[in-house]
Design a protein around this motif. Sequence first.
Motif, PDB file in Angstrom:
ATOM      1  N   VAL A 170       1.080 -37.796   7.107  1.00 42.18           N
ATOM      2  CA  VAL A 170       1.311 -38.680   5.952  1.00 42.18           C
ATOM      3  C   VAL A 170       0.011 -38.998   5.198  1.00 42.18           C
ATOM      4  O   VAL A 170       0.057 -39.390   4.032  1.00 42.18           O
ATOM      5  N   LEU A 171      -1.152 -38.823   5.846  1.00 42.43           N
ATOM      6  CA  LEU A 171      -2.408 -39.181   5.175  1.00 42.43           C
ATOM      7  C   LEU A 171      -2.737 -38.264   3.992  1.00 42.43           C
ATOM      8  O   LEU A 171      -3.034 -38.750   2.896  1.00 42.43           O
ATOM      9  N   PRO A 172      -2.700 -36.923   4.156  1.00 38.34           N
ATOM     10  CA  PRO A 172      -2.921 -36.084   2.959  1.00 38.34           C
ATOM     11  C   PRO A 172      -1.802 -36.215   1.933  1.00 38.34           C
ATOM     12  O   PRO A 172      -2.050 -36.077   0.726  1.00 38.34           O
ATOM     13  N   VAL A 173      -0.578 -36.505   2.393  1.00 40.68           N
ATOM     14  CA  VAL A 173       0.517 -36.760   1.456  1.00 40.68           C
ATOM     15  C   VAL A 173       0.186 -37.993   0.617  1.00 40.68           C
ATOM     16  O   VAL A 173       0.388 -38.023  -0.607  1.00 40.68           O
ATOM     17  N   GLN A 174      -0.348 -39.023   1.271  1.00 44.41           N
ATOM     18  CA  GLN A 174      -0.775 -40.223   0.554  1.00 44.41           C
ATOM     19  C   GLN A 174      -1.835 -39.884  -0.495  1.00 44.41           C
ATOM     20  O   GLN A 174      -1.777 -40.363  -1.633  1.00 44.41           O
ATOM     21  N   GLY A 175      -2.792 -39.045  -0.120  1.00 45.26           N
ATOM     22  CA  GLY A 175      -3.835 -38.660  -1.062  1.00 45.26           C
ATOM     23  C   GLY A 175      -3.272 -37.949  -2.280  1.00 45.26           C
ATOM     24  O   GLY A 175      -3.680 -38.214  -3.413  1.00 45.26           O
ATOM     25  N   ALA A 176      -2.302 -37.038  -2.046  1.00 44.56           N
ATOM     26  CA  ALA A 176      -1.698 -36.296  -3.158  1.00 44.56           C
ATOM     27  C   ALA A 176      -0.896 -37.233  -4.073  1.00 44.56           C
ATOM     28  O   ALA A 176      -0.950 -37.116  -5.305  1.00 44.56           O
ATOM     29  N   VAL A 177      -0.159 -38.170  -3.476  1.00 45.90           N
ATOM     30  CA  VAL A 177       0.641 -39.112  -4.282  1.00 45.90           C
ATOM     31  C   VAL A 177      -0.269 -40.028  -5.086  1.00 45.90           C
ATOM     32  O   VAL A 177      -0.022 -40.300  -6.275  1.00 45.90           O
ATOM     33  N   ASN A 178      -1.344 -40.501  -4.460  1.00 42.45           N
ATOM     34  CA  ASN A 178      -2.296 -41.353  -5.192  1.00 42.45           C
ATOM     35  C   ASN A 178      -2.967 -40.584  -6.336  1.00 42.45           C
ATOM     36  O   ASN A 178      -3.269 -41.161  -7.388  1.00 42.45           O
ATOM     37  N   ALA A 179      -3.202 -39.277  -6.122  1.00 49.44           N
ATOM     38  CA  ALA A 179      -3.789 -38.461  -7.195  1.00 49.44           C
ATOM     39  C   ALA A 179      -2.826 -38.366  -8.384  1.00 49.44           C
ATOM     40  O   ALA A 179      -3.257 -38.372  -9.547  1.00 49.44           O
ATOM     41  N   LEU A 180      -1.529 -38.282  -8.094  1.00 52.82           N
ATOM     42  CA  LEU A 180      -0.536 -38.265  -9.171  1.00 52.82           C
ATOM     43  C   LEU A 180      -0.549 -39.589  -9.946  1.00 52.82           C
ATOM     44  O   LEU A 180      -0.472 -39.612 -11.177  1.00 52.82           O
ATOM     45  N   LEU A 181      -0.660 -40.693  -9.211  1.00 50.18           N
ATOM     46  CA  LEU A 181      -0.718 -42.006  -9.862  1.00 50.18           C
ATOM     47  C   LEU A 181      -1.970 -42.124 -10.721  1.00 50.18           C
ATOM     48  O   LEU A 181      -1.940 -42.696 -11.816  1.00 50.18           O
ATOM     49  N   ARG A 182      -3.056 -41.550 -10.237  1.00 55.56           N
ATOM     50  CA  ARG A 182      -4.309 -41.593 -11.001  1.00 55.56           C
ATOM     51  C   ARG A 182      -4.150 -40.874 -12.340  1.00 55.56           C
ATOM     52  O   ARG A 182      -4.671 -41.321 -13.358  1.00 55.56           O
ATOM     53  N   GLN A 183      -3.424 -39.755 -12.326  1.00 51.88           N
ATOM     54  CA  GLN A 183      -3.178 -39.041 -13.596  1.00 51.88           C
ATOM     55  C   GLN A 183      -2.400 -39.926 -14.564  1.00 51.88           C
ATOM     56  O   GLN A 183      -2.698 -39.978 -15.762  1.00 51.88           O
TER      57      GLN A 183
END
Length: 307
Positions: A170-183
Amino acid sequence: METLFVPLALVAGGLLAVQAGANAQLSKAVGSPFAATTLQLAIGTGLLFLVALFTGTLAVLGAIPQAEWWHLIGGTASAVYVVSTIVLFPRLGAVVSVGLFIAGQMLASLALDGFGLLGVTQTGLRAGAAAGTLVVLLGVGMVVFGQGGKDNLKADQLGWIALALVAGAVLPVQGAVNALLRQELGGAPFAVGAISFFVATLAMAAVMLVAFARQKTPRPNIGGVQTMPWWGWLGDFAGATYVTTVFTAIPVIGAAAAVGFTVAGQQVASVFVDRYGWFRLPQRPVSGLRLAGVALLLAGVALIKLV
């Protein structure tokens, strides 16, 4: 830019070893790991909001109503991970649990990169990434066996082993989701980090209240923090740095490389923590097999990035 994220990810991973020591002190002072984690996340949220304010990026929060709802809940992964450590350490041991967390992280990162999931740039199943991930997993296995963790790997614990793999994933998944929010929020990393920590705080507070209701954890004693060393408060800084670094690094160097370098930094720092007993943690000998495993882990990450 790519070159900059390599040392940043290594340092962010190394800070996880600092976070472990600081959180141990905070948990001891408060008397409850659930309350200590909630407190640490709440302070991290405040720090990130302050940084966003001072960097002039707090106004991007006005765009939250236009964001996809599931891009806002990446922080729940932090609560899943922390609760898993509390549940699994007594059952599998810290060394085996961490090894399985890393395995879950690396396999999920390889899938994110290979299949281009959750907005991560698709790279396909590159031979270098696959070989590097296998080398990293071999290195992690040597670290686990070199630290005497093999006794906790038993067939009747497959359910707990599966939970550890999921908690790592879930940790890299969290990173990918947060990157989407950053966009969606115009590229403001500290504001995104603040949202992630705020959600994590709410999720962890909910878990804590359930644990209190079921009498699964002692009531906290905030007065205990008066005798805690000052660096017991550093866990929030370390956690905030790690989360922010991972989701800013993933779009630039890929999920597997970003996670791999943080894991490498964490393991290198952990060797020094164990060898010298830093942060009042037990001083433990570091075997040659463990050192060879860390070296192999670094080689695996280099393969992922360079081949």
